[in-house]
Design an enzyme around this catalytic site. Structure first.
Site, PDB file in Angstrom:
ATOM      1  CD  GLU A  82      -2.831   1.329   2.342  1.00 26.76           C
ATOM      2  OE1 GLU A  82      -3.723   2.187   2.321  1.00 26.76           O
ATOM      3  OE2 GLU A  82      -2.635   0.570   3.317  1.00 26.76           O
ATOM      4  CE  LYS A  87      -6.686   0.178   1.747  1.00 28.83           C
ATOM      5  NZ  LYS A  87      -7.178  -0.097   3.113  1.00 28.83           N
TER       6      LYS A  87
END
Length: 296
Positions: A177, A214
């Protein structure tokens, strides 16, 4: 590795609920829920209250596997129980929802327009404990890109993949992420470079590696769609990044194959003062809207 959970994460319909606000962001999450700082005297009471909020969400009839694939937990939540079961076990055994753990310890100070991950102490032990004792499937680790700086962005990507390989070596699936701030003046340019970094790193990974991305919903729709065909990539999911539910859903629906992993956008209209009926109706509405955007 739980093969049923892997298949669910790769091919299931739904989205990931992010319930992982940690020490620094918990007061903000509680305020949004209608609990002010004067309602608790110390950190223990604060975490009691946020666990009660998360338990209310997780046990609600609207929070179901037909719409939600997985949930990301904060370590404090992982080590607490919901209706007599550790949270990860409750999610999978009772709800059929895959449990993930936020393992990062927050962001380092800004340098060259990025915030790297802080060091994670005792990483191996924490990963083994999460896997063996709390039956966690994967991890999440967030860094932040505020503006364009090629060397710094490459450094963020390098750190994310280095950590991802360590997580995978311990039998857990990492969520990579590197968030791009939605207010970055060069957001699209940052995302284009990140995309290229991802391709380079994926090509260097062993073919049996598995990971999830993500990412901030890209300015250029479907920028990350090609990543989804890489056998190493379980899923590509979107963070809400400060967008309202409506705006996040609108942007997400333009990115085919990308599903949501929303936090604030999921819980923004939930209040401690709501009756159970009101709470369920509000949560159901948020879940349905995020699910529909994820399926487009």
């Amino acid at each position: 590795m739980n093969e049923k959970q892997m298949e669910r994460m790769h091919s299931g319909k739904g989205f990931i609920a992010a319930l992982d606000q940690s020490g620094g962001s918990t007061p903000k999450a509680l305020r949004a829920y209608g609990i002010q700082e004067d309602a608790y005297k110390n950190e223990d009471e604060m975490f009691d209250m946020v666990h009660a909020m998360r338990s209310r969400i997780i046990t609600d009839s609207a929070f179901r596997s037909e719409r939600i694939l997985a949930a990301i937990l904060f370590e404090n939540t992982m080590n607490r129980k919901v209706e007599g079961k550790y949270t990860g076990d409750y999610l999978w055994d009772v709800k059929g929802i895959v449990p993930f753990l936020k393992i990062d310890k927050g962001l380092a100070d800004e340098e060259n327009h990025v915030k790297m991950l802080k060091p994670i102490p005792n990483l191996g032990e924490r990963l083994d404990f999460a896997r063996d004792e709390r039956h966690i499937f994967g991890t999440k680790e967030r860094s932040l890109i505020l503006d364009y700086d090629e060397a710094a962005i490459r450094k963020v990507a390098d750190q994310q993949f280095e950590l991802a390989e360590k997580v995978w070596s311990h039998g857990l699936v990492p969520i990579v992420e590197p968030e791009v701030d939605i207010h970055s003046p060069n957001k699209a340019k940052c995302e284009e470079l990140l995309h290229d970094c991802f391709v380079e790193h994926l090509m260097a990974l062993p073919e049996d590696t598995r990971l999830i991305f993500k990412l901030t919903i890209p300015t250029e729709a479907n920028l990350y769609q090609d990543l989804m065909s890489d056998p190493r990539v379980v899923r590509v999911v979107a963070l809400s990044g400060g967008y309202t539910t409506e705006e996040a859903n609108r942007l997400l629906s333009q990115n085919h194959g990308m599903i949501a992993s929303f936090s604030r956008a999921l819980a923004q209209d939930l209040r401690v003062s709501q009756t159970d009926e009101e709470f369920t109706k509000t949560l159901y509405g948020a879940i349905e809207s995020i699910y529909e955007a994820s399926m487009k």
